[in-house]
Design a protein around this motif. Sequence first.
Motif, short mmCIF file in Angstrom:
data_model
loop_
_atom_site.label_atom_id
_atom_site.label_comp_id
_atom_site.label_asym_id
_atom_site.label_seq_id
_atom_site.Cartn_x
_atom_site.Cartn_y
_atom_site.Cartn_z
N GLN A 115 0.77 -1.24 -0.05
CA GLN A 115 0.01 0.08 0.11
C GLN A 115 0.87 1.17 -0.05
O GLN A 115 0.69 2.18 -0.50
CB GLN A 115 -0.93 -0.17 1.27
N GLU A 118 2.31 1.63 -3.56
CA GLU A 118 1.29 2.15 -4.47
C GLU A 118 1.09 3.62 -4.26
O GLU A 118 1.02 4.46 -5.24
CB GLU A 118 -0.07 1.27 -4.34
N ASN A 119 0.93 4.17 -3.00
CA ASN A 119 0.84 5.63 -2.59
C ASN A 119 1.77 6.40 -2.95
O ASN A 119 1.67 7.25 -3.75
CB ASN A 119 0.76 5.68 -1.24
N VAL A 121 4.02 5.48 -5.62
CA VAL A 121 4.07 5.40 -7.20
C VAL A 121 2.88 6.42 -7.68
O VAL A 121 2.97 7.18 -8.59
CB VAL A 121 3.87 3.95 -7.94
N ASN A 122 1.63 6.32 -7.09
CA ASN A 122 0.88 7.14 -7.35
C ASN A 122 1.02 8.77 -7.35
O ASN A 122 0.64 9.58 -7.90
CB ASN A 122 -0.45 7.02 -6.73
N SER A 123 1.87 9.08 -6.22
CA SER A 123 2.10 10.32 -6.04
C SER A 123 3.14 10.71 -7.02
O SER A 123 3.23 11.98 -7.49
CB SER A 123 2.83 10.61 -4.51
N MET A 125 3.42 9.41 -10.14
CA MET A 125 2.61 9.66 -11.36
C MET A 125 1.85 11.29 -11.44
O MET A 125 1.88 11.77 -12.47
CB MET A 125 1.65 8.75 -11.49
N GLU A 126 1.35 11.59 -10.29
CA GLU A 126 0.71 12.92 -10.26
C GLU A 126 1.50 14.06 -10.52
O GLU A 126 1.46 14.77 -11.15
CB GLU A 126 0.12 12.91 -8.96
N ASN A 129 2.41 13.99 -13.98
CA ASN A 129 1.29 14.46 -14.68
C ASN A 129 1.24 16.21 -14.89
O ASN A 129 1.11 16.83 -15.61
CB ASN A 129 0.22 13.83 -14.54
#
Length: 144
Positions: A115, A118-119, A121-123, A125-126, A129
Amino acid sequence: MDITSFTLFQFMTMDGWADIARFTMDIYWWAWIPLLSFIIISGFIVVNLIIAVICESMVDDDDEEESKGSKSQQSKRNSKENEVEINGKVVEFQKEISQDDIASQESKLGDRKLQALENQVNSLMEQQNQTLQNLQSLLKRLRS
């Protein structure tokens, strides 16, 4: 050289890079090409370094858990041989309980690590972007 390195660091961290880019493009209209290239390349390098550090720490944690697991298994075997003579059924029961606890703790730890990864990696990716949107916005301004 110190100022140049500091300026490149500002571009890499995207801290105040827009002001420097505008000032440079007032003098050299084509300066956006190397500046933009440096920002994109250094951004991907930094993100890849962060991901590599995260993956390396996960591998190190797994290696430590495996080495602890093998040591504890050896000590359990030795204690089991001594205790089987006294009472074999009690030892088997304790072993089953401890294995269930270890398995549940390992799965909980793995879930938490997954978890957290994943957090992160999401950060990242944001952030990528957002960087891409900033670059697109900069290109639109340059074209108009």
